[in-house]
Design a protein around this motif. Structure first.
Motif, PDB file in Angstrom:
ATOM      1  N   ARG A 219       0.832  -1.203   0.000  1.00 31.20           N
ATOM      2  CA  ARG A 219       0.000   0.000   0.000  1.00 31.20           C
ATOM      3  C   ARG A 219       0.874   1.263   0.000  1.00 31.20           C
ATOM      4  O   ARG A 219       0.527   2.269  -0.600  1.00 31.20           O
ATOM      5  CB  ARG A 219      -0.905  -0.007   1.233  1.00 31.20           C
ATOM      6  N   GLY A 220       2.023   1.206   0.664  1.00 37.02           N
ATOM      7  CA  GLY A 220       2.793   2.415   0.910  1.00 37.02           C
ATOM      8  C   GLY A 220       3.998   2.719   0.051  1.00 37.02           C
ATOM      9  O   GLY A 220       4.459   3.859   0.046  1.00 37.02           O
ATOM     10  N   PRO A 221       4.567   1.758  -0.697  1.00 34.46           N
ATOM     11  CA  PRO A 221       5.807   2.065  -1.419  1.00 34.46           C
ATOM     12  C   PRO A 221       5.612   3.069  -2.540  1.00 34.46           C
ATOM     13  O   PRO A 221       4.509   3.229  -3.067  1.00 34.46           O
ATOM     14  CB  PRO A 221       6.229   0.697  -1.975  1.00 34.46           C
ATOM     15  N   ILE A 222       6.693   3.717  -2.910  1.00 35.09           N
ATOM     16  CA  ILE A 222       6.629   4.687  -4.006  1.00 35.09           C
ATOM     17  C   ILE A 222       6.880   4.013  -5.351  1.00 35.09           C
ATOM     18  O   ILE A 222       6.563   4.564  -6.399  1.00 35.09           O
ATOM     19  CB  ILE A 222       7.646   5.824  -3.768  1.00 35.09           C
ATOM     20  N   VAL A 223       7.444   2.809  -5.321  1.00 33.31           N
ATOM     21  CA  VAL A 223       7.730   2.056  -6.544  1.00 33.31           C
ATOM     22  C   VAL A 223       6.793   0.857  -6.653  1.00 33.31           C
ATOM     23  O   VAL A 223       6.625   0.097  -5.695  1.00 33.31           O
ATOM     24  CB  VAL A 223       9.183   1.541  -6.565  1.00 33.31           C
ATOM     25  N   GLY A 224       6.167   0.699  -7.807  1.00 30.43           N
ATOM     26  CA  GLY A 224       5.417  -0.518  -8.085  1.00 30.43           C
ATOM     27  C   GLY A 224       3.951  -0.493  -7.689  1.00 30.43           C
ATOM     28  O   GLY A 224       3.401   0.531  -7.259  1.00 30.43           O
ATOM     29  N   SER A 225       3.343  -1.664  -7.831  1.00 35.78           N
ATOM     30  CA  SER A 225       1.901  -1.829  -7.722  1.00 35.78           C
ATOM     31  C   SER A 225       1.445  -2.150  -6.301  1.00 35.78           C
ATOM     32  O   SER A 225       2.231  -2.569  -5.455  1.00 35.78           O
ATOM     33  CB  SER A 225       1.447  -2.966  -8.651  1.00 35.78           C
ATOM     34  N   LEU A 226       0.154  -1.962  -6.093  1.00 39.42           N
ATOM     35  CA  LEU A 226      -0.545  -2.440  -4.903  1.00 39.42           C
ATOM     36  C   LEU A 226      -1.234  -3.743  -5.292  1.00 39.42           C
ATOM     37  O   LEU A 226      -1.833  -3.831  -6.363  1.00 39.42           O
ATOM     38  CB  LEU A 226      -1.566  -1.396  -4.456  1.00 39.42           C
ATOM     39  N   PHE A 227      -1.134  -4.744  -4.433  1.00 43.49           N
ATOM     40  CA  PHE A 227      -1.753  -6.036  -4.713  1.00 43.49           C
ATOM     41  C   PHE A 227      -2.798  -6.343  -3.651  1.00 43.49           C
ATOM     42  O   PHE A 227      -2.541  -6.188  -2.453  1.00 43.49           O
ATOM     43  CB  PHE A 227      -0.699  -7.151  -4.718  1.00 43.49           C
ATOM     44  N   ILE A 228      -3.975  -6.782  -4.093  1.00 46.04           N
ATOM     45  CA  ILE A 228      -5.023  -7.218  -3.171  1.00 46.04           C
ATOM     46  C   ILE A 228      -5.377  -8.659  -3.529  1.00 46.04           C
ATOM     47  O   ILE A 228      -5.658  -8.970  -4.695  1.00 46.04           O
ATOM     48  CB  ILE A 228      -6.271  -6.330  -3.257  1.00 46.04           C
ATOM     49  N   ALA A 229      -5.354  -9.532  -2.535  1.00 45.42           N
ATOM     50  CA  ALA A 229      -5.612 -10.955  -2.766  1.00 45.42           C
ATOM     51  C   ALA A 229      -6.844 -11.410  -2.003  1.00 45.42           C
ATOM     52  O   ALA A 229      -7.107 -10.960  -0.888  1.00 45.42           O
ATOM     53  CB  ALA A 229      -4.408 -11.791  -2.343  1.00 45.42           C
ATOM     54  N   GLY A 230      -7.584 -12.306  -2.626  1.00 49.34           N
ATOM     55  CA  GLY A 230      -8.705 -12.980  -1.982  1.00 49.34           C
ATOM     56  C   GLY A 230      -8.499 -14.480  -2.088  1.00 49.34           C
ATOM     57  O   GLY A 230      -8.157 -14.988  -3.167  1.00 49.34           O
ATOM     58  N   VAL A 231      -8.659 -15.182  -0.975  1.00 51.37           N
ATOM     59  CA  VAL A 231      -8.450 -16.630  -0.943  1.00 51.37           C
ATOM     60  C   VAL A 231      -9.645 -17.274  -0.252  1.00 51.37           C
ATOM     61  O   VAL A 231     -10.002 -16.885   0.869  1.00 51.37           O
ATOM     62  CB  VAL A 231      -7.161 -17.012  -0.193  1.00 51.37           C
ATOM     63  N   VAL A 232     -10.258 -18.264  -0.903  1.00 54.27           N
ATOM     64  CA  VAL A 232     -11.469 -18.910  -0.382  1.00 54.27           C
ATOM     65  C   VAL A 232     -11.148 -20.323   0.109  1.00 54.27           C
ATOM     66  O   VAL A 232     -10.508 -21.109  -0.598  1.00 54.27           O
ATOM     67  CB  VAL A 232     -12.568 -18.982  -1.473  1.00 54.27           C
TER      68      VAL A 232
END
Length: 218
Positions: free
Chosen positions: A11-24
């Motif tokens: 969520r916080g870095p200045i480089v790269g993407s934010l990743f959100i994962a869902g696991v069932v």
């Protein structure tokens, strides 16, 4: 009952993407996650996360990762779409729940206002009967959420490897608390502009500094 854990990484870095994962997971399989050693990703080594990532994906009924690239983050933070980072995460979380179709979703809440976040999220759900457990530190308290944190963190770490392979140098952690990242931003904010979150203040400072320098040349 199908239980889905949802958490984010980067969520916080200045480089790269934010990743959100869902696991069932099937409800009956949740307890075994503790036996496997699943816990909040921040409490695990990189090697342990990678090992658990494989176990989690095999044990899960289904899982999904959403990658939010810097340009989309910038549009939410600095754009004209009346969003912010919390609502962007809520939109993506709803996308995960709608896609994965659990009976219950446990979400590590990014917003300080849990009640408001929950109301916003529920409006976006196709199935209004999904039970929602939305709490701070859910990635520490609930194993499905811990599992999601591991999946998301591994995706982030894979992206860092890809970036470094592509550009041929280290970005450090990608966070401004890391000296390698600070130096990388200083030397590459123009050359590799697309890697950075332009809405983050350190990037804005470099851009403003160049503009000020250019004006001073007149």
């Amino acid at each position: 009952m199908l239980i889905c854990g949802i958490d984010e990484a980067a969520r916080g870095p200045i480089v790269g993407s934010l990743f959100i994962a869902g696991v069932v997971f099937e409800e009956g399989d949740v307890a075994s996650l503790q036996t496997d050693g699943v816990k909040d990703s921040k409490l695990l080594t990189h090697k342990k996360r990678e090992h658990l990532c494989g176990i989690i994906k095999k044990k899960a009924v289904r899982w999904k990762i959403i990658q939010i690239k810097p340009a989309e983050i910038d549009e939410a933070v600095d754009g004209n779409n009346a969003l912010n980072l919390n609502w962007l995460e809520a939109n993506k979380t709803a996308e995960l729940i709608n896609s994965l179709k659990p009976d219950m979703a446990i979400v590590d809440c990014p917003s300080p206002n849990i009640e408001k976040y929950t109301a916003y999220l529920r409006k976006l759900l196709d199935n209004k009967d999904v039970k929602l457990v939305i709490e701070h530190k859910a990635d520490v308290k609930y194993f499905p959420c811990s599992a999601a944190s591991i999946i998301a963190k591994c995706a982030r770490e894979d992206e860092v490897k890809e970036i470094e392979k592509k550009i041929g140098e280290s970005i450090g952690t990608g966070y401004m608390s890391n000296p390698i990242c600070v130096e990388f931003l200083k030397n590459n904010w123009e050359r590799h502009s697309g890697l950075f979150r332009h809405s983050w203040q350190p990037f804005k400072d470099h851009k403003a500094g160049k503009k000020q320098k250019s004006l001073g040349e007149f």
